[in-house]
Design a protein around this motif. Structure first.
Motif, short mmCIF file in Angstrom:
data_model
loop_
_atom_site.label_atom_id
_atom_site.label_comp_id
_atom_site.label_asym_id
_atom_site.label_seq_id
_atom_site.Cartn_x
_atom_site.Cartn_y
_atom_site.Cartn_z
N THR A 69 -4.27 1.13 -3.03
CA THR A 69 -4.80 0.35 -2.75
C THR A 69 -4.69 -0.84 -3.05
OG1 THR A 69 -6.01 0.78 -2.05
CG2 THR A 69 -5.20 1.64 0.00
N ALA A 91 -1.01 -6.61 5.80
CA ALA A 91 -1.98 -6.61 7.44
C ALA A 91 -1.27 -7.84 7.37
CB ALA A 91 -2.91 -6.08 8.06
N TYR A 113 1.06 -0.94 0.13
CA TYR A 113 -0.48 0.40 0.13
C TYR A 113 0.70 1.27 0.29
CZ TYR A 113 -3.43 -3.47 1.44
OH TYR A 113 -4.14 -4.19 1.61
N PHE A 154 1.16 5.71 0.39
CA PHE A 154 0.46 7.06 0.87
C PHE A 154 1.66 7.80 0.47
CE2 PHE A 154 -2.65 4.32 3.55
CZ PHE A 154 -1.36 3.31 3.41
N TYR A 160 2.11 -5.14 11.61
CA TYR A 160 0.66 -5.25 11.42
C TYR A 160 0.16 -4.53 11.01
CZ TYR A 160 -4.09 -6.99 11.97
OH TYR A 160 -5.36 -7.53 11.74
N GLY A 161 0.68 -3.81 9.39
CA GLY A 161 1.03 -2.64 8.21
C GLY A 161 1.19 -0.64 9.04
N LYS A 162 2.31 -1.72 9.00
CA LYS A 162 2.95 0.16 9.60
C LYS A 162 3.65 1.03 8.81
CE LYS A 162 5.44 -1.87 12.73
NZ LYS A 162 5.02 -3.13 12.71
N LEU A 163 3.25 2.13 8.70
CA LEU A 163 3.51 2.81 7.56
C LEU A 163 5.40 2.86 7.67
CD1 LEU A 163 1.22 5.43 7.17
CD2 LEU A 163 1.24 3.92 6.14
N SER A 182 3.16 0.60 3.17
CA SER A 182 3.18 -0.25 4.41
C SER A 182 2.80 -1.14 4.11
CB SER A 182 0.97 0.68 5.06
OG SER A 182 0.78 -0.15 5.87
N ASP A 183 3.13 -2.68 3.94
CA ASP A 183 3.22 -3.71 4.00
C ASP A 183 1.02 -4.36 4.13
OD1 ASP A 183 4.32 -5.19 6.42
OD2 ASP A 183 2.61 -4.30 6.60
N PHE A 224 8.13 5.75 6.00
CA PHE A 224 8.43 7.27 5.34
C PHE A 224 9.19 7.56 5.05
CE2 PHE A 224 4.59 9.20 6.81
CZ PHE A 224 3.79 8.96 8.42
N LYS A 263 -3.81 7.56 -1.54
CA LYS A 263 -3.20 6.41 -1.04
C LYS A 263 -3.71 5.29 -2.84
CE LYS A 263 -6.74 4.77 1.67
NZ LYS A 263 -7.32 4.08 2.70
#
Lengths: 120, 114
Positions: free
Chosen positions: A51, A97, A32, A34, A105-108, A94-95, A110, A49
């Motif tokens: 997706t 989840a 994902y 952003f 768990y889907g952390k961003l 973000s990977d 940057f 974003k």
């Protein structure tokens, strides 16, 4: 591990000119992606974003970005810059989840940020 | 709606002192995050919480601790501050912790450790 590289820490354009902010990502799974914008002395707000629906994503304030898997890129563009676009822009990845162990768990992640300056 | 509030707005802290940065959200989001922002490094995740009662370590957790006693609050504590913790700290939240969820950010706390 996922990562993001933003090419150019500073970009300067004239009002009315094309804005192009570059972002390349690295991810072991379909990501994902952003773009966030940060105005001076404020927190970040989402511009757009990706997706995995349409590869061309339209966001707020006339910005859009195109996901190109072959180039691992997600560059941000706007056809005509406005003075109010002056801000710092962050690309983030973000990977998908992951429930394995519940520790990732889907952390961003940057990028380093690109400061956009718009001059008259 | 207020969204996410952070307190204080800024603080100067002597090295070795402890401090808690407060973060409250009124969106009933399950997931919350703490980031630090440093020039040229973007935002780096310190700690996160997928839901009330759980927390996890991010990229740069050393020297920081968090708790998540309820849905709305996610305080960040520096037990013994060091100058390298001088930074701007942002709290964020998202409806869920899945990767496609937008994160909403607070206005930030500017911390200077001397």
């Amino acid at each position: 591990a996922q990562s993001v590289t933003q090419l150019g820490s500073h970009v300067s354009v004239s009002e009315g000119a094309l804005v192009l902010l570059r972002c390349n990502y690295s991810s072991s799974v379909p990501p994902y992606l952003f773009w966030y914008v940060q105005y001076p002395n404020q927190g970040l707000q989402l511009l757009l974003k990706y997706t995995s629906a349409a590869t061309l994503v339209k966001g707020i304030n006339g910005f859009e970005a195109e996901f190109k898997k072959s180039e691992t890129s997600f560059h941000l563009t706007k056809p005509s810059a406005h003075m109010s676009d002056a801000a710092e822009y962050f690309c983030a990845v973000s990977d998908r989840a992951s429930r394995a162990g519940g520790t990732s768990y889907g952390k961003l992640t940057f990028g380093q940020g690109t400061i956009l300056t718009v001059h008259p | 709606t207020a969204g996410i509030t952070q307190a204080p707005t800024s603080q100067i802290l002597a090295a070795g002192r402890s401090m808690t940065l407060r973060c409250t959200q009124d969106m009933r989001h399950n997931a919350m995050y703490w980031y630090r922002q440093d020039l040229g490094l973007g935002l780096r995740l310190i700690h996160y919480s997928n839901t009330a009662g759980t927390t996890g370590k991010g990229e740069v957790p050393d020297g920081y601790s968090v708790s998540r006693a309820n849905t709305d609050d996610f305080p960040l504590t520096l037990a013994s501050a060091v100058p390298s913790q001088t930074s701007v700290y942002f709290c964020a939240s998202s409806l869920a912790s899945g990767g496609n969820n937008e994160q909403f950010f607070g206005p930030g706390t500017r911390l200077t450790v001397l």
